[in-house]
Design a protein around this motif. Structure first.
Motif, PDB file in Angstrom:
ATOM      1  N   THR A   1      -6.385   6.713   4.365  1.00  0.00           N
ATOM      2  CA  THR A   1      -5.444   7.457   3.532  1.00  0.00           C
ATOM      3  C   THR A   1      -4.023   7.184   3.999  1.00  0.00           C
ATOM      4  OG1 THR A   1      -5.816   9.327   4.997  1.00  0.00           O
ATOM      5  CG2 THR A   1      -6.877   9.415   2.844  1.00  0.00           C
TER       6      THR A   1
ATOM      7  N   LYS B   1      -2.372   9.036  -3.088  1.00  0.00           N
ATOM      8  CA  LYS B   1      -3.296   8.923  -4.229  1.00  0.00           C
ATOM      9  C   LYS B   1      -3.011  10.005  -5.250  1.00  0.00           C
ATOM     10  CE  LYS B   1      -7.414   6.856  -2.286  1.00  0.00           C
ATOM     11  NZ  LYS B   1      -8.259   7.336  -1.201  1.00  0.00           N
ATOM     12  N   ASN B   2      -2.566  11.171  -4.757  1.00  0.00           N
ATOM     13  CA  ASN B   2      -2.324  12.287  -5.667  1.00  0.00           C
ATOM     14  C   ASN B   2      -0.887  12.323  -6.174  1.00  0.00           C
ATOM     15  OD1 ASN B   2      -4.923  13.004  -4.921  1.00  0.00           O
ATOM     16  ND2 ASN B   2      -4.171  14.226  -3.200  1.00  0.00           N
TER      17      ASN B   2
ATOM     18  N   ASP C   1      -1.183  13.030   0.332  1.00  0.00           N
ATOM     19  CA  ASP C   1      -1.882  11.780   0.062  1.00  0.00           C
ATOM     20  C   ASP C   1      -1.246  11.108  -1.154  1.00  0.00           C
ATOM     21  OD1 ASP C   1      -3.629   9.742  -0.492  1.00  0.00           O
ATOM     22  OD2 ASP C   1      -5.415  10.928   0.048  1.00  0.00           O
TER      23      ASP C   1
ATOM     24  N   LYS D   1       1.988   2.149  -3.418  1.00  0.00           N
ATOM     25  CA  LYS D   1       0.934   2.265  -4.445  1.00  0.00           C
ATOM     26  C   LYS D   1       0.875   1.057  -5.361  1.00  0.00           C
ATOM     27  CE  LYS D   1      -0.436   5.961  -6.807  1.00  0.00           C
ATOM     28  NZ  LYS D   1      -0.586   7.313  -7.360  1.00  0.00           N
TER      29      LYS D   1
ATOM     30  N   GLU E   1      -4.076  -0.463  -3.816  1.00  0.00           N
ATOM     31  CA  GLU E   1      -4.712   0.708  -3.236  1.00  0.00           C
ATOM     32  C   GLU E   1      -5.703   0.294  -2.160  1.00  0.00           C
ATOM     33  OE1 GLU E   1      -7.488   4.244  -4.862  1.00  0.00           O
ATOM     34  OE2 GLU E   1      -6.015   3.454  -6.291  1.00  0.00           O
TER      35      GLU E   1
ATOM     36  N   CYS F   1       0.839  -1.200   0.000  1.00  0.00           N
ATOM     37  CA  CYS F   1       0.000   0.000   0.000  1.00  0.00           C
ATOM     38  C   CYS F   1       0.877   1.255   0.000  1.00  0.00           C
ATOM     39  CB  CYS F   1      -0.916   0.025   1.227  1.00  0.00           C
ATOM     40  SG  CYS F   1      -2.263  -1.150   1.136  1.00  0.00           S
TER      41      CYS F   1
END
Lengths: 278, 392
Positions: free
Chosen positions: A60, A69-70, A67, A52, A55, A49
């Motif tokens: 978060t 994710k960004n 984050d 990445k 996911e 995780c």
């Protein structure tokens, strides 16, 4: 200083196979961190995780407050180096070229000889400089492991994650690698995070131990003598054990023995009844 | 029992590692040496570096040798034919075209430039395209059996071409065959890409999908051949084995094949560093900052295009895409930064050498695909037997 933070992270490969259950964790100081816990408890999943590779469904993950994710893969790769348990089974390159792959993010900024120098220095650190031009497939499993560690180290990231770096290594190199990782984390001010199965070596060299338990929760976090207690080990692993404080394993002559330094030592007893299958 | 203060102290982080009582002097020394770096005059390091440079030089020598063979064989190839033109004359004619001068003998000039050169160009660039496509597919699918054949690209093209010929869509010359072959060759690539998107398939599943598609198209081709009339059947057949005598190997088609090949191969070579990373596995590629899934799709699409372009013109030439990368790996190793360009040159060489042999060995000329299998098969088996054990 790089920091990693997991906030209420949950992950399951399928709906009914939840691996991580609301895991929260902060790693914001340099040091050598070990994740321990029984099989299937989500140790590797946490690590994936963080990179990445997978996911999480909930929660978060923040790296330096951002984050992930960004973040693009390449932006994350500059911060976190990761060495998966790898076997190159299709076509193998030489050991030098295999480790050189770890310099991928430095190919634009460093010349080839600079990169090769870094690779050579790291091979020397792991005593594998003699294998430089051997094919990766032609060396032993323990040597694969050293190559993998070297590939992680040449990435020169502020955070380095290793999945079971001592697997397949003989006793001497199990100790050497863990001692080395502790030394590197202190010398370079890095966060080194490993997954580990050997409680005694973990107890001796980790600055912090993160103990996971079923069903994918953080059971305890702290220094080895806080976490590796008889109650915790018996509860989490289902094995009887004794923990003694050992002052004999400290070899540094600069330290006066009489000052009562010791590290926890775990002597395993018999396995308890297995309550439920997996 | 609460931890004593001294035991707490030993677990702490020592910002000066020298003071850490748990670290032995040998580890500290190794880590310090690592941190300080290697001395300029370290003999072992300069040896290692020198050997690296030597290996690279050897790779360039390998490429250079293949280029020399191409140039020589190309000259011989252009001497073949009913009209007698000498080996030296072929180069003179080519040279006069390159330098822009007119060659005095216009008949010879026309024959070499317009009718014999296309064969060589299609051979070299076709072989190069197929070999690079094969090398990339093998690396990114982590499978030594991957090539345009096993991913279904060739049989897709084969089906398309057969459809055009069997249905008689050959009115505008052979152009329709090429277009059909090309369009149908995109289907297997699309299937593989879609499968990987939908079920996050592993490289092994992708190649299995390719083989599945291959069988469907092969069966379709067989059905079409059963239905078609004898005259179409012979055209279909010659296309199925792949030959540089194919009616589409024409001077006017050279730009298409050359541009596709150069653009595709250049792109692959530019990506070769990333291909190396991807070849170490998806997890490690992602950790090194590469979007593994997207990169694999892009590389598969470009490989598919490279293979499809050539298969559309000369038919299904097997083997060169599968075998060239393997032979090159035996000589120069699996590093894609060198493997890809070397495979391109070697594939081009193999193709025109096989074509040359096919034309002179027997009284009846053999198609390049057949020669490739006849000679390439045993050669490949021999190389496998005597290889150093660790190539793949």
């Amino acid at each position: 200083m790089t920091s990693i933070e997991l906030k209420n992270v949950s992950f399951g490969y399928t709906e009914d196979r939840i691996v991580l259950n609301d895991v929260s964790l902060v790693i914001d100081k340099p040091g050598f961190y070990c994740i321990i816990g029984p099989n299937g408890v989500g140790k590797s999943t946490i690590v994936k995780c963080l990179n990445k590779i997978i996911e999480p469904q909930k929660g978060t993950i923040l790296v330096d407050g951002e984050d992930i994710k960004n973040l693009k893969y390449k932006d994350l790769a500059v911060k976190i180096g990761y060495v998966p348990v790898f076997s190159n089974d299709a076509f193998s390159m030489s050991v030098v070229d295999t480790i050189l792959v770890g310099r991928f993010n430095h190919t634009k900024t460093c010349s080839r000889s600079e990169n090769l120098r870094k690779v050579y220095e790291t091979m020397r650190l792991l005593h594998i400089e003699g294998l430089a031009y051997k094919k990766f497939n032609a060396i032993s499993a323990g040597q694969h492991q050293k190559v993998a560690i070297a590939r992680g180290l040449v990435q020169e990231t502020p955070v380095l994650i290793l999945d079971e770096p001592t697997a397949n290594l003989d006793v001497k190199y199990q100790v050497y690698v863990m001692e080395m990782l502790r030394a590197i984390s202190e010398k370079k001010g890095m966060i080194v995070l490993t997954i580990s199965h050997d409680l005694n070596i973990t107890a001796k060299y980790a600055h912090q131990v993160i103990m996971l338990a079923k069903p994918g929760v953080v059971h305890a976090v702290g220094t080895p003598d806080e976490v590796l207690t008889q109650e915790n080990i018996t509860h989490v692993y289902g094995v009887n054990c004794r923990v003694i404080n050992d002052d004999q394993c400290i070899s540094n002559p600069k330290i006066d023995r009489s000052c009562n330094l010791s590290v926890p030592h775990i002597i395993l007893g018999e396995a308890l009844d297995i309550e439920e299958g997996e | 029992m609460p931890p004593t203060s001294s035991r707490e102290r030993i677990m702490v982080f020592y910002s000066n590692s020298e003071e850490d009582p748990l670290l032995g002097s040998s580890v500290l020394e190794s880590v310090n040496n690592w941190d300080e770096g290697v001395a300029e005059d370290d003999g072992r390091f300069t040896d290692t570096l020198r050997q690296y440079v030597r290996l690279i030089k050897f790779r360039y020598v390998f490429i250079a040798v293949c280029i020399v063979v191409i140039v020589i064989v190309a000259g011989f190839s252009m001497t073949l034919g009913p009209f007698n033109i000498s080996f030296a004359e072929t180069y003179e004619i080519l040279w006069s075209h390159i330098t822009g001068n007119a060659y005095p003998d216009t008949a010879k000039d026309y024959i070499v430039w317009e009718t014999r050169l296309p064969r060589v160009i299609f051979g070299v660039f076709g072989g190069a395209s197929l070999a690079v496509a094969g090398a990339v597919m093998q690396s990114i699918l982590k499978n030594p059996l991957a090539d345009s054949y096993t991913t279904g690209v060739s049989s897709g093209a084969g089906f398309g071409a057969t459809l055009a010929m069997a249905a008689g869509f050959t009115l505008g010359g052979m152009t329709n065959v090429v277009i059909f072959a090309f369009l149908f060759s995109l289907i297997p690539t699309a299937v593989i890409v879609l499968m990987s998107k939908i079920s996050s398939a592993s490289p092994t599943t992708m190649i299995m999908a390719g083989i599945g598609v291959m069988y469907v198209f092969s069966a379709g081709t067989t059905v079409l051949m059963l239905w078609s009339d004898p005259q179409a059947l012979s055209t279909i057949y010659s296309w199925q084995v792949g030959s540089l005598s194919n009616p589409n190997v024409l001077f006017k088609n050279i730009p298409i094949i050359v541009v596709t090949a150069i653009a595709g191969i250049a792109f692959m070579c530019a990506m070769s560093g990333k291909v190396n990373v991807l070849a170490t596995g998806d997890e490690s590629a992602k950790a090194l900052g590469i979007d593994a899934d997207n990169l694999r799709i892009i590389l598969l699409l470009i490989s598919g295009l490279l293979a499809a372009a050539i298969v559309s013109f000369v038919g299904i030439v097997g083997f060169v895409g599968l075998v060239s990368p393997h032979i090159v790996r035996m000589f120069i190793g699996a590093d894609n930064r060198y493997l890809l360009p070397a495979s391109a040159i070697f594939g081009g060489m193999l193709m025109i050498v096989a074509d040359q042999i096919g034309r002179v060995a027997l009284s009846t000329p053999l198609p390049v695909g057949v020669v490739m299998a006849f000679l390439g098969g045993p050669l490949f088996l021999w190389l496998i037997l005597r290889r150093s054990k660790d190539v793949w």
